[in-house]
Enzyme design. Sequence first.
Site: not given
Length: 552
Positions: A100, A175, A199
């Site tokens: 990420k 997210s 997330s």
Amino acid sequence: MYHSRLLSLSLLPAVSYTQLAPIDVREATISSLHGSLYSRLTTCRDIVSAFVARIERFNPSINAIIALNPDALEIADGLDEALSRGNTTGPLFCIPILLKDNYDALPMPTTGGCLALNASKPTHDSPTVAALRRAGAVILGKSNLHELALEGLSVSSLGGQTLNPYDFARTPGGSSGGTGAAIAASFAVFGTGTDTVNSLRSPASANSLFSFRPTRGLISRAGVVPISYTQDTVGAIGRSVVDIATALTVMAGVGYDPADNVTSAIPPSVAGADYTSFLAPGTPTSLNGTRIGVLEGFFNRTSSNETDPVNQAMDHVIVMLRSQGATVINITDTSTYNATAISAQMDVQQLEYREMLSAYLSSPNLTGIHPATMPELYHTKHEFVVSPAQYSYVETALRSSTANSSYSARQTLIANLTRALHATIVSNRLDCLIYPEQKNLVVPVGSPSQSGRNGILAALTGSPVITVPVGFSPSTASAPIGIPIGMEILGLPWTEGPLLRLAQGFDDRLHARRMPVTNGLNATVEVTSAYTEIPHITPLKNIPSVYPLGVY
Ligand SMILES: *[C@@H]1O[C@H](CO)[C@@H](O)[C@H](O)[C@H]1NC(C)=O
Ligand SMILES: *[C@@H]1O[C@H](CO)[C@@H](O)[C@H](O)[C@H]1NC(C)=O
Ligand SMILES: *[C@@H]1O[C@H](CO)[C@@H](O)[C@H](O)[C@H]1NC(C)=O
Ligand SMILES: *[C@@H]1O[C@H](CO)[C@@H](O)[C@H](O)[C@H]1NC(C)=O
Ligand SMILES: *[C@@H]1O[C@H](CO)[C@@H](O)[C@H](O)[C@H]1NC(C)=O
Ligand SMILES: *[C@@H]1O[C@H](CO)[C@@H](O)[C@H](O)[C@H]1NC(C)=O
Ligand SMILES: *[C@@H]1O[C@H](CO)[C@@H](O)[C@H](O)[C@H]1NC(C)=O
Ligand SMILES: *[C@@H]1O[C@H](CO)[C@@H](O)[C@H](O)[C@H]1NC(C)=O
Ligand SMILES: *[C@@H]1O[C@H](CO)[C@@H](O)[C@H](O)[C@H]1NC(C)=O
Ligand SMILES: *[C@@H]1O[C@H](CO)[C@@H](O)[C@H](O)[C@H]1NC(C)=O
Ligand SMILES: *[C@@H]1O[C@H](CO)[C@@H](O)[C@H](O)[C@H]1NC(C)=O
Ligand SMILES: *[C@@H]1O[C@H](CO)[C@@H](O)[C@H](O)[C@H]1NC(C)=O
């Protein structure tokens, strides 16, 4: 961005390249890749090339990648060389992974999906990234996220909107939605994410994947763009229980880290644990005799086409549990276990965000032109995704700090909730609590927020959770095999091993994971010759008009 050589070079075959049997990396696992590699059916360069080919072919459909690692092929060559010497140390030897884009990893910028951080360059890998590399992982690149990880829609000013590979009309959750979409589409074996409220779990749930959110304190969060000292965690999202158990073993292997003092809580009993030792791949894991609590307050019983598929998938799980000899205990205290109420009364992100992000941005470990504090970030000329909810979140965070009197009041409520949760588990002698990650299907692109998620309970109480796929909605015009549905398995602190074992038990019965088929995502991609250079990936600027770019 940081890579200027020409894309066309990537099509030239390597001089020394000898073509072995083409490798099919769809749904590849650590164990399947090691099987091919260690029996010399393939090379590390071939494996990396095969994943890069899938990314080149399919990323334009789902827009999950922010940048590829220009060093990935050199790293693969180094591993091929080590293999030729019989040196294959490390549980992730030649395993391609994605990070990420809020993890610091050389030689790439750490953007958080934010235009204002496009040139922000770390001088060190985060400790978790360094551990993944030491274990042999090949860092393939960086995945998109909801801008600065503040929502669950996975749209960002730098990365655009990531689409759900199962339904291009829906978001991939968030997210960590770029990681979720990318792993569902077999762009890598697993990927990392972060979780402040939902997330790591919402993208797993929305993409038919597994993830772990570790016990607060188990894994250092240093070198990762922060939001909240209380709520942030790091973890991984993958396509199998054993792969995420391996990722957990490596990431938790960092151990106590003075750069993140919550890690001082790690008890000696779990320090250095091998979480794969809780699993026995190949033999079904029994659920007989287990005691499973079901949190009634985390369901939406209002019938609709967005909630019914979730409730039906959970009903199916409960029927399966009873048939396997598990005891299902209905936890009907819906006033304690009300995710909406818990979030409203106890969430502390907005009080911690300014101090945490300013500390990260002002570190000498961050070079390149970038704002030095959180207020400076939001007051640059750069544009941000500003949905109404996000605008008000940031506006409040700019004025708030841990010195607000509401901060200690909220921490007191969190401590009480944590005691209530532990009492529920202990008094009912539960192995775990289960509930859907999201009460409804993952929301369509263009929705105001990722509503209906239940992540707040683990986020505030620091509890470990394993997320598992439990089914799909009926197919729709845009979702040929339906929309994925995921379930959380929550336990007491430091019970990651037993929770992974339970997750394996659920998966051995449900086998719910399926690969996406939309727009041919299930097709093989022919790799006629290995790459000689990593191609440059440019995120699409496909930002829906309902999330306008603007300034604060
Ligand atoms: C084996 O590889 C590791 C890392 O790839 C390296 O640190 C180590 O020195 C190597 N050992 C030998 C005997 O080559
Ligand atoms: C970052 O964006 C600015 C424009 O806002 C541009 O001038 C600069 O080249 C970009 N830097 C990188 C490393 O992409
Ligand atoms: C732990 O770290 C936080 C954030 O860096 C800091 O505010 C706090 O004072 C530290 N606590 C201790 C006991 O060092
Ligand atoms: C539910 O119905 C609405 C309105 O007809 C439609 O827009 C939506 O796509 C449907 N959702 C599913 C999962 O079928
Ligand atoms: C569970 O275990 C009990 C006691 O060992 C046994 O009687 C029962 O048949 C088992 N149930 C299933 C579904 O395997
Ligand atoms: C729990 O109880 C509620 C009613 O209070 C019921 O609707 C639900 O189906 C029950 N769940 C289980 C797992 O038995
Ligand atoms: C603590 O939690 C329990 C269980 O939810 C609740 O009944 C009680 O009112 C809470 N106490 C405080 C001070 O919030
Ligand atoms: C949960 O809390 C919300 C907000 O406080 C409230 O509107 C709702 O009625 C509660 N739900 C239940 C089942 O108590
Ligand atoms: C910089 O990163 C290194 C390596 O992770 C770490 O040891 C050091 O504490 C960091 N320095 C600061 C000021 O954060
Ligand atoms: C913290 O205090 C400031 C100043 O009084 C206020 O504007 C802000 O809304 C408070 N934040 C929270 C989350 O209560
Ligand atoms: C429950 O589902 C209904 C129907 O989809 C929806 O209108 C409502 O907002 C949902 N409630 C909650 C608390 O998510
Ligand atoms: C991909 O999925 C479609 C639709 O389910 C199916 O017809 C096709 O055979 C699949 N292709 C491959 C290569 O698996």
